[in-house]
Scaffold this motif. Structure first.
Motif, short mmCIF file in Angstrom:
data_model
loop_
_atom_site.label_atom_id
_atom_site.label_comp_id
_atom_site.label_asym_id
_atom_site.label_seq_id
_atom_site.Cartn_x
_atom_site.Cartn_y
_atom_site.Cartn_z
N PRO A 181 0.65 -0.69 0.05
CA PRO A 181 0.05 -0.23 0.23
C PRO A 181 0.60 1.47 -0.06
CG PRO A 181 -0.75 -1.60 1.90
CD PRO A 181 0.79 -1.98 1.29
N ALA A 182 2.21 1.67 0.56
CA ALA A 182 3.21 2.62 0.62
C ALA A 182 3.46 2.59 -0.57
CB ALA A 182 4.08 2.20 1.50
N ASP A 183 3.41 1.72 -1.65
CA ASP A 183 3.95 2.25 -2.77
C ASP A 183 2.60 3.39 -3.58
OD1 ASP A 183 5.85 0.92 -1.99
OD2 ASP A 183 6.32 -0.30 -3.17
N VAL A 184 1.41 2.69 -3.33
CA VAL A 184 0.53 2.63 -4.05
C VAL A 184 0.08 4.44 -3.87
CG1 VAL A 184 -2.17 2.72 -4.38
CG2 VAL A 184 -0.66 0.55 -4.54
N TYR A 185 0.47 4.36 -2.51
CA TYR A 185 -0.16 6.39 -1.88
C TYR A 185 1.54 7.13 -2.87
CZ TYR A 185 -3.67 5.08 1.24
OH TYR A 185 -4.97 4.93 2.20
N ALA A 186 2.77 6.38 -2.28
CA ALA A 186 3.72 7.40 -2.84
C ALA A 186 3.55 7.27 -4.55
CB ALA A 186 4.83 6.20 -2.91
N LEU A 187 2.87 6.59 -5.43
CA LEU A 187 2.43 7.02 -6.96
C LEU A 187 1.29 7.66 -6.90
CD1 LEU A 187 2.66 6.43 -9.91
CD2 LEU A 187 1.47 4.01 -9.50
N VAL A 188 0.63 7.71 -6.04
CA VAL A 188 -0.61 8.63 -6.17
C VAL A 188 -0.23 10.15 -5.40
CG1 VAL A 188 -2.65 9.07 -4.52
CG2 VAL A 188 -3.32 7.43 -5.70
N GLU A 189 0.97 10.59 -4.92
CA GLU A 189 1.44 11.43 -4.29
C GLU A 189 1.94 12.17 -5.84
OE1 GLU A 189 3.57 11.86 -0.81
OE2 GLU A 189 2.50 10.47 -0.09
N LYS A 190 2.40 10.84 -6.45
CA LYS A 190 3.82 11.73 -7.35
C LYS A 190 2.42 12.31 -8.18
CE LYS A 190 7.53 9.73 -10.23
NZ LYS A 190 6.75 9.94 -11.36
N ASP A 191 2.13 11.17 -9.11
CA ASP A 191 1.08 11.40 -9.70
C ASP A 191 0.25 12.95 -9.43
OD1 ASP A 191 1.48 10.19 -12.22
OD2 ASP A 191 -0.79 8.88 -11.11
N LEU A 192 0.41 13.28 -8.37
CA LEU A 192 -0.77 14.27 -8.31
C LEU A 192 0.08 15.52 -8.32
CD1 LEU A 192 -3.14 12.88 -5.36
CD2 LEU A 192 -3.69 14.37 -7.98
N ASN A 193 1.32 15.27 -7.79
CA ASN A 193 2.55 16.96 -7.70
C ASN A 193 3.04 17.18 -8.68
OD1 ASN A 193 3.08 17.65 -3.93
ND2 ASN A 193 3.75 15.05 -4.02
N GLU A 194 3.09 16.12 -9.85
CA GLU A 194 3.45 16.40 -11.21
C GLU A 194 2.43 16.95 -11.80
OE1 GLU A 194 4.51 13.19 -12.52
OE2 GLU A 194 6.19 12.31 -11.44
N ALA A 195 1.15 17.02 -11.53
CA ALA A 195 -0.48 17.26 -12.28
C ALA A 195 -0.24 18.32 -11.43
CB ALA A 195 -0.95 16.24 -11.70
N ILE A 196 -0.54 18.75 -10.42
CA ILE A 196 -0.68 20.52 -10.09
C ILE A 196 0.32 21.03 -10.47
CG2 ILE A 196 -0.09 21.88 -7.57
CD1 ILE A 196 -1.20 19.21 -6.61
N ALA A 197 1.33 20.45 -10.93
CA ALA A 197 2.43 22.02 -12.11
C ALA A 197 2.59 22.12 -13.07
CB ALA A 197 4.11 20.92 -11.88
N VAL A 198 1.64 21.42 -13.32
CA VAL A 198 1.17 21.89 -14.87
C VAL A 198 -0.39 22.26 -15.32
CG1 VAL A 198 0.56 20.91 -17.13
CG2 VAL A 198 3.05 20.15 -15.58
N LEU A 199 -1.35 21.69 -14.24
CA LEU A 199 -2.72 22.57 -14.05
C LEU A 199 -3.19 23.64 -14.11
CD1 LEU A 199 -3.74 19.61 -12.24
CD2 LEU A 199 -4.37 19.35 -14.87
#
Length: 510
Positions: A181-199
């Motif tokens: 689960p920790a790996d899944v949460y890490a992916l969620v955080e990564k995806d959102l941080n990368e999206a926030i920088a562009v949206l």
């Protein structure tokens, strides 16, 4: 996972992939469109993006959605309906008699992984599409934000889920294994941080309402971090969404609490200033009963309406007769009865019946207290298509009052000041001031009460109880078992002939 999860099935894309049946093989190959030759133009990219959003608001063919599941799993609502097996997935969820083969978990699993597949497919193909670079980057960011939302739901619902990176060859489908689960949460955080920088900070509501913005992604990231108990990090994300002055307009994103609570539930009031992330519904779908989940209308509008409803006086609401699901308990009505949000939240049909202004036919487990926020109205019914499946009221995935309360909770747990004049105090009490309630202290007990009042019937109660560690005690009377019912079982259909394992909570080995 199933081979079906490798197929792009969105109606918005409108393509058919090569199949194995004789009828399909007889079709001229020049008339077929495969994944390999589809993603060629900006229009293809946009259609692919629409297909990902299609899964974001996807409803089950069995006439329910994620919100309905969470409602009946909590202590404030009952499944209701026409009998003890009507929409059985909701009935077994309410009583916690679900198991790997019976319940709504296949819908939740398939909703998430079909969305992830579609996002991965577009992310894999979009790099080669000749199109404006800034537009391409925005589509990529939206895909990542959507993929993060799917993974967040999956890891929260099931805990032990696979991470699917890119597209998976059919020959490898049955060799997929689950990730920590920790790996899944890490992916969620990564995806959102990368999206926030562009949206983009904002979008034109008339043409792009419902699409992810920077604020929506930050609100979702704040919620993810809150669930992970990363208190200060969650508060920081919420602060960007909520703005510098609680109760005032956010100068960056334009968010602001609506003046009138009841206005949140007006069908015409979509994409209002309190809406941070919205599930869009429409009234022009041609969908029918053959696949009710494929329609664009809000199924809550028909399922929550009282059965056999008739308006006997002009003063009664013009409710469209429905199926009497998701009724509130008497205990919840007593809890909210004298709160200003009562009238907008609870439709008291027994009171209307006693007053002689309306009538209805009691359904299963009738309490007389209906979910007034979503009941369809005759005045807003669709002019075309299957009326019952075509109500156009949107739903809030995240709204500003929710982020105010979550930031106050995060600040409290982070050890921030809570006294009068503090940010946590001002956030919390801005929600109360909107309905003309006086200020109270920021405490865990008050936060729990306020969320229950503010967000009644919006699918938040069960997740709140679980993350607060209160579900076992509050829901014991319904059959909730501590150490098991905090998550859903991996669907049996996903375990058969695969390397996926059932969670220990449900008798498995993972």
């Amino acid at each position: 996972m199933k081979k079906k999860l490798l197929m792009l099935t969105a109606l918005a894309v409108g393509v058919q992939l090569l199949g194995s049946c004789k009828k399909e093989l007889d079709v001229n190959s020049q008339e077929r469109v495969t994944l390999d030759n589809y993603y060629k133009t900006p229009a293809d990219a946009f259609a692919g993006l629409v297909a990902v959003y299609d899964r974001f608001g996807f409803q089950a063919g069995g006439l329910y959605d994620k919100s309905a599941i969470m409602d009946v799993a909590g202590d404030d609502q009952l499944a209701g309906g026409g009998g003890p097996t009507d929409i059985n997935d909701l009935q077994v969820t309410e009583k916690f008699t679900l198991n790997a083969a019976t319940g709504p978990q296949s819908y939740l699993w398939n909703k998430g992984y079909s969305g992830i597949y579609r996002a991965n497919q577009l992310l894999d193909k979009i790099g080669t599409i000749p199109m404006d670079a800034s537009l391409k980057n925005r589509y990529i960011a939206e895909c990542k934000a959507l993929r993060a939302s799917f993974y967040f739901d999956l890891v929260w619902f099931f805990k032990n889920v696979p991470i699917i990176s890119g597209t998976v060859a059919p020959s490898e489908l049955y060799n997929v294994t689950q990730s920590p689960p920790a790996d899944v949460y890490a992916l969620v955080e990564k995806d959102l941080n990368e999206a926030i920088a562009v949206l983009p900070a904002t979008v034109p509501a008339a043409t792009e309402g419902g699409r992810f913005t920077k604020g929506a992604a930050q609100a979702l990231l704040g919620k993810v971090l809150l669930y992970e108990k990363k208190w200060q990090a969650a508060a920081d994300q919420f602060a960007a969404v909520n703005g510098p002055t609680p109760g005032a307009v956010n100068p960056t994103y334009g968010y602001k609490l609506l003046t009138n609570y009841s206005d949140l539930w007006k069908v015409s009031n979509r994409f209002n200033t309190e809406s941070v992330l919205e599930l869009v519904h429409g009234t022009t779908s041609n969908g029918g009963w053959g696949d009710a989940g494929a329609t664009e209308g809000n199924l809550l509008s028909i399922t929550t309406g009282p059965r056999g409803y008739s308006q006997l006086a002009p003063s009664a609401p013009d409710y469209f007769s429905g199926y009497s699901f998701l009724v509130f308990t008497k205990a919840y009505f007593d809890f909210i009865h004298y709160d200003p949000r009562n009238a907008a939240t609870v439709a008291n049909l027994d009171s209307m019946k006693a007053a002689g202004v309306a009538n209805y036919a009691p359904g299963y487990n009738n309490t007389g207290f209906f979910l007034g926020k979503f009941i369809g109205r005759v005045s807003t019914k669709a002019a075309v298509g299957q009326t019952e499946l075509n109500f156009g009221q949107d739903q809030y995935e995240i709204r500003l009052a929710d982020t105010y309360l979550m930031e106050a909770e995060a600040l409290m747990n982070a050890g921030a000041p809570l006294g009068a004049g503090s940010r946590a105090y001002n956030l919390f009490n801005a929600v109360r001031a909107r309905v003309n309630l006086g200020a109270v202290a920021v405490t865990q007990d008050n936060i729990e009460k306020e969320r229950r009042l503010e967000l009644g019937g919006e699918g938040q109660r069960f997740p709140d109880l679980v993350r607060w560690g209160k579900a076992a005690s509050v829901l014991a009377y319904k059959g909730f078992v501590a150490g098991r019912n905090e998550i859903f079982p991996i669907p049996q259909s996903e375990l058969n002939n695969t390397k996926l394992k059932q969670s220990k909570e449900w008798g498995g080995s993972l």
